[in-house]
Design a protein around this motif. Structure first.
Motif, PDB file in Angstrom:
ATOM      1  N   UNK A 229       0.829  -1.208   0.000  1.00 41.67           N
ATOM      2  CA  UNK A 229       0.000   0.000   0.000  1.00 41.67           C
ATOM      3  C   UNK A 229       0.864   1.258   0.000  1.00 41.67           C
ATOM      4  N   UNK A 230       2.059   1.174   0.570  1.00 38.93           N
ATOM      5  CA  UNK A 230       2.962   2.322   0.622  1.00 38.93           C
ATOM      6  C   UNK A 230       3.748   2.523  -0.665  1.00 38.93           C
ATOM      7  N   UNK A 231       3.729   1.526  -1.549  1.00 38.20           N
ATOM      8  CA  UNK A 231       4.485   1.610  -2.798  1.00 38.20           C
ATOM      9  C   UNK A 231       3.681   2.397  -3.834  1.00 38.20           C
ATOM     10  N   UNK A 232       4.147   3.593  -4.229  1.00 37.53           N
ATOM     11  CA  UNK A 232       3.383   4.386  -5.193  1.00 37.53           C
ATOM     12  C   UNK A 232       3.284   3.752  -6.577  1.00 37.53           C
ATOM     13  N   UNK A 233       4.150   2.768  -6.860  1.00 38.30           N
ATOM     14  CA  UNK A 233       4.119   2.085  -8.155  1.00 38.30           C
ATOM     15  C   UNK A 233       3.474   0.702  -8.083  1.00 38.30           C
ATOM     16  N   UNK A 234       2.921   0.364  -6.941  1.00 38.99           N
ATOM     17  CA  UNK A 234       2.352  -0.965  -6.752  1.00 38.99           C
ATOM     18  C   UNK A 234       1.263  -1.324  -7.742  1.00 38.99           C
ATOM     19  N   UNK A 235       0.378  -0.399  -8.017  1.00 37.04           N
ATOM     20  CA  UNK A 235      -0.706  -0.663  -8.959  1.00 37.04           C
ATOM     21  C   UNK A 235      -0.166  -0.882 -10.369  1.00 37.04           C
ATOM     22  N   UNK A 236       0.803  -0.077 -10.771  1.00 39.06           N
ATOM     23  CA  UNK A 236       1.400  -0.239 -12.095  1.00 39.06           C
ATOM     24  C   UNK A 236       2.120  -1.580 -12.213  1.00 39.06           C
ATOM     25  N   UNK A 237       2.798  -1.989 -11.147  1.00 40.05           N
ATOM     26  CA  UNK A 237       3.487  -3.278 -11.162  1.00 40.05           C
ATOM     27  C   UNK A 237       2.491  -4.419 -11.297  1.00 40.05           C
ATOM     28  N   UNK A 238       1.341  -4.308 -10.615  1.00 36.85           N
ATOM     29  CA  UNK A 238       0.317  -5.350 -10.718  1.00 36.85           C
ATOM     30  C   UNK A 238      -0.151  -5.469 -12.167  1.00 36.85           C
ATOM     31  N   UNK A 239      -0.385  -4.331 -12.836  1.00 31.79           N
ATOM     32  CA  UNK A 239      -0.836  -4.368 -14.226  1.00 31.79           C
ATOM     33  C   UNK A 239       0.240  -4.937 -15.143  1.00 31.79           C
ATOM     34  N   UNK A 240       1.497  -4.641 -14.879  1.00 25.60           N
ATOM     35  CA  UNK A 240       2.567  -5.219 -15.696  1.00 25.60           C
ATOM     36  C   UNK A 240       2.559  -6.749 -15.614  1.00 25.60           C
ATOM     37  N   UNK A 241       2.305  -7.278 -14.434  1.00 27.75           N
ATOM     38  CA  UNK A 241       2.283  -8.724 -14.227  1.00 27.75           C
ATOM     39  C   UNK A 241       1.033  -9.346 -14.860  1.00 27.75           C
ATOM     40  N   UNK A 242      -0.094  -8.648 -14.825  1.00 26.78           N
ATOM     41  CA  UNK A 242      -1.377  -9.219 -15.234  1.00 26.78           C
ATOM     42  C   UNK A 242      -1.901  -8.733 -16.591  1.00 26.78           C
ATOM     43  N   UNK A 243      -1.087  -8.018 -17.337  1.00 23.21           N
ATOM     44  CA  UNK A 243      -1.535  -7.447 -18.608  1.00 23.21           C
ATOM     45  C   UNK A 243      -2.017  -8.511 -19.596  1.00 23.21           C
ATOM     46  N   UNK A 244      -1.396  -9.665 -19.606  1.00 25.13           N
ATOM     47  CA  UNK A 244      -1.808 -10.715 -20.555  1.00 25.13           C
ATOM     48  C   UNK A 244      -3.131 -11.364 -20.161  1.00 25.13           C
ATOM     49  N   UNK A 245      -3.441 -11.372 -18.865  1.00 23.62           N
ATOM     50  CA  UNK A 245      -4.712 -11.938 -18.405  1.00 23.62           C
ATOM     51  C   UNK A 245      -5.884 -10.984 -18.655  1.00 23.62           C
ATOM     52  N   UNK A 246      -5.605  -9.693 -18.601  1.00 24.57           N
ATOM     53  CA  UNK A 246      -6.663  -8.687 -18.707  1.00 24.57           C
ATOM     54  C   UNK A 246      -6.265  -7.579 -19.692  1.00 24.57           C
TER      55      UNK A 246
END
Length: 57
Positions: A25-42
């Protein structure tokens, strides 16, 4: 009988919620990192997220 394929948007909203720890939650790039990992699924959801990032400024 034809089986309709679910869109990635439907799969995204039907997927179980994930837990997020305090450090993430403290990582300002956490959401972007999640999308990088899950881009192929969604891919459609990721494309929407990319379009919206310019409006955050």
């Amino acid at each position: 009988m034809a089986v309709e394929a679910k869109s990635d948007v439907d799969r995204y909203f039907d997927s179980p919620r994930i837990g997020v720890d305090a450090e993430a939650m403290d990582d300002p790039n956490g959401l972007f990192q999640w999308w990088r990992v899950n881009i192929r699924d969604y891919p459609q959801m990721a494309a929407t997220a990319r379009l919206g990032e310019t409006s955050w400024e």
